[in-house]
Motif scaffolding. Sequence first.
Motif, PDB file in Angstrom:
ATOM      1  N   VAL A   1      -4.293   9.594  10.489  1.00 35.38           N
ATOM      2  CA  VAL A   1      -3.664   9.163   9.226  1.00 35.38           C
ATOM      3  C   VAL A   1      -2.518   8.199   9.532  1.00 35.38           C
ATOM      4  N   SER A   2      -1.755   8.543  10.556  1.00 40.07           N
ATOM      5  CA  SER A   2      -0.612   7.697  10.918  1.00 40.07           C
ATOM      6  C   SER A   2      -1.094   6.294  11.343  1.00 40.07           C
ATOM      7  N   ALA A   3      -2.159   6.238  12.171  1.00 37.23           N
ATOM      8  CA  ALA A   3      -2.692   4.927  12.614  1.00 37.23           C
ATOM      9  C   ALA A   3      -3.194   4.128  11.412  1.00 37.23           C
ATOM     10  N   VAL A   4      -3.853   4.796  10.474  1.00 37.85           N
ATOM     11  CA  VAL A   4      -4.371   4.100   9.284  1.00 37.85           C
ATOM     12  C   VAL A   4      -3.195   3.555   8.463  1.00 37.85           C
ATOM     13  N   SER A   5      -2.110   4.338   8.378  1.00 34.86           N
ATOM     14  CA  SER A   5      -0.953   3.869   7.586  1.00 34.86           C
ATOM     15  C   SER A   5      -0.374   2.592   8.205  1.00 34.86           C
ATOM     16  N   HIS A   6      -0.331   2.529   9.535  1.00 33.32           N
ATOM     17  CA  HIS A   6       0.207   1.320  10.188  1.00 33.32           C
ATOM     18  C   HIS A   6      -0.732   0.127   9.989  1.00 33.32           C
ATOM     19  N   TYR A   7      -2.046   0.393  10.073  1.00 31.42           N
ATOM     20  CA  TYR A   7      -3.023  -0.686   9.848  1.00 31.42           C
ATOM     21  C   TYR A   7      -2.863  -1.237   8.419  1.00 31.42           C
ATOM     22  N   CYS A   8      -2.772  -0.322   7.453  1.00 32.53           N
ATOM     23  CA  CYS A   8      -2.660  -0.752   6.041  1.00 32.53           C
ATOM     24  C   CYS A   8      -1.363  -1.534   5.819  1.00 32.53           C
ATOM     25  N   HIS A   9      -0.280  -1.039   6.403  1.00 28.97           N
ATOM     26  CA  HIS A   9       1.016  -1.705   6.228  1.00 28.97           C
ATOM     27  C   HIS A   9       0.967  -3.130   6.792  1.00 28.97           C
ATOM     28  N   GLU A  10       0.406  -3.249   8.013  1.00 24.14           N
ATOM     29  CA  GLU A  10       0.336  -4.585   8.647  1.00 24.14           C
ATOM     30  C   GLU A  10      -0.577  -5.532   7.870  1.00 24.14           C
ATOM     31  N   ASN A  11      -1.608  -4.981   7.245  1.00 28.67           N
ATOM     32  CA  ASN A  11      -2.594  -5.820   6.556  1.00 28.67           C
ATOM     33  C   ASN A  11      -2.403  -5.856   5.039  1.00 28.67           C
ATOM     34  N   LYS A  12      -1.259  -5.326   4.583  1.00 32.68           N
ATOM     35  CA  LYS A  12      -0.901  -5.349   3.153  1.00 32.68           C
ATOM     36  C   LYS A  12      -1.987  -4.728   2.262  1.00 32.68           C
TER      37      LYS A  12
ATOM     38  N   LYS B   1       6.666   9.290  11.261  1.00 36.10           N
ATOM     39  CA  LYS B   1       5.723   8.465  12.051  1.00 36.10           C
ATOM     40  C   LYS B   1       4.853   7.589  11.155  1.00 36.10           C
ATOM     41  N   LEU B   2       4.799   7.908   9.867  1.00 37.02           N
ATOM     42  CA  LEU B   2       3.963   7.120   8.959  1.00 37.02           C
ATOM     43  C   LEU B   2       4.629   5.785   8.663  1.00 37.02           C
ATOM     44  N   ALA B   3       3.811   4.732   8.536  1.00 38.37           N
ATOM     45  CA  ALA B   3       4.340   3.456   8.040  1.00 38.37           C
ATOM     46  C   ALA B   3       4.590   3.625   6.536  1.00 38.37           C
ATOM     47  N   PRO B   4       5.389   2.743   5.920  1.00 38.67           N
ATOM     48  CA  PRO B   4       5.570   2.842   4.467  1.00 38.67           C
ATOM     49  C   PRO B   4       4.214   2.789   3.760  1.00 38.67           C
ATOM     50  N   VAL B   5       4.059   3.642   2.732  1.00 40.56           N
ATOM     51  CA  VAL B   5       2.793   3.688   2.001  1.00 40.56           C
ATOM     52  C   VAL B   5       3.056   3.354   0.530  1.00 40.56           C
ATOM     53  N   PHE B   6       2.000   3.249  -0.247  1.00 46.32           N
ATOM     54  CA  PHE B   6       2.206   2.918  -1.661  1.00 46.32           C
ATOM     55  C   PHE B   6       2.513   4.169  -2.474  1.00 46.32           C
TER      56      PHE B   6
END
Length: 311
Positions: A146-157, A175-180
């Motif tokens: 989940v954490s890796a997916v959050s970073h991918y989504c954040h980087e790719n908007k 550890k999570l990137a900012p999410v919506f």
Amino acid sequence: MSIKILTVSSANMDLNMRVNECPLKGQTIIGDSYSYVSGGKGANSASAVAKLGGKSVFCAALGNDENGKILKSIYEKTGIDTSCILVLEDAPTGLATVTVEADGANRIVVFSGANAALSAEHAVKSAEKSKPDAVFCHFEIPYDTVSAVSHYCHENKIPMFIDAGPASEDYDLLKLAPVFVFSPNETELEIYTGTEPKNENEMLCAARKLQTLVKAEYYVLKLGKRGVAVYDGKTINIIPTYDVKVVDTTAAGDSFTAAMTLEYMRSKDIYRACRYGNAVASITVSRQGALDAIPDEAELEKFIAEKNIIL
Ligand code: ATP
Ligand code: RIB
């Protein structure tokens, strides 16, 4: 144009057992009825997206066993794109025992099986391949995925929506990137923040505490029969749910969050999305089971008309 949502999450076969009241520690009781149904927080949400008219891509892991085969064919019949589902030789399909009491409340134990092997690498590749409009996750798969997916989504908007269950004190939300959207239910909120909010002021305090752990545009607190509370970083607004006769609350949260995600992506209005999610989830709690309890578009339209709901 139909919205494409990638659900990266769990798939289980549910053994759903109806009882009058759950047994006490050390007690044996006789159940009323049982059924094997398609469950798993991820599968329930991916099904909700497909049933409600979205393009639903499901990234999950099943075992190469009878339950895995049955579930995959149910997903295909429901209209889910199963091309990102892994079938593993060395792990069984996830299994959940769902005990449902007479008032519709449930207690769930999950054996993760193949879900525990859903890797970050496969999840990120699935996101690259499927090019979704939004990504949706629960914590019923490895937290690092989940954490890796959050970073991918954040980087790719790509907007990411997290239904924060099941919760564990071991998860480092930082550890999570900012999410919506970050959306816990009441028990999850208590584990993350130590509070079980009874009134609006306590909800605001809990949401502010959550804000220190994970950055999100919106925090949507699922509050069972009270509906949901939306915190936008400044104010909190309660969106009540609809009055129904409760049969089984299984998949209420999964169908709410998936429907809210889909409707937000269509309307870009979080409050309308929560009213839509509440309507979907209140139909879900009025029926038995998980995937089967979730309404399709026609059933939802009928409910909205009968209850005079203005979205
Ligand atoms: P789940 O049983 O799937 O784990 P949850 O605990 O994650 O559910 P809840 O907060 O219990 O989530 O419920 C999610 C949504 O379902 C609520 O926000 C509401 O929209 C709807 N809901 C739950 N209980 C009721 C109820 N008694 N009557 C009407 N709607 C309900
Ligand atoms: O949220 C309900 C779901 O939780 C069930 O379908 C069960 O499989 C567990 O994942």
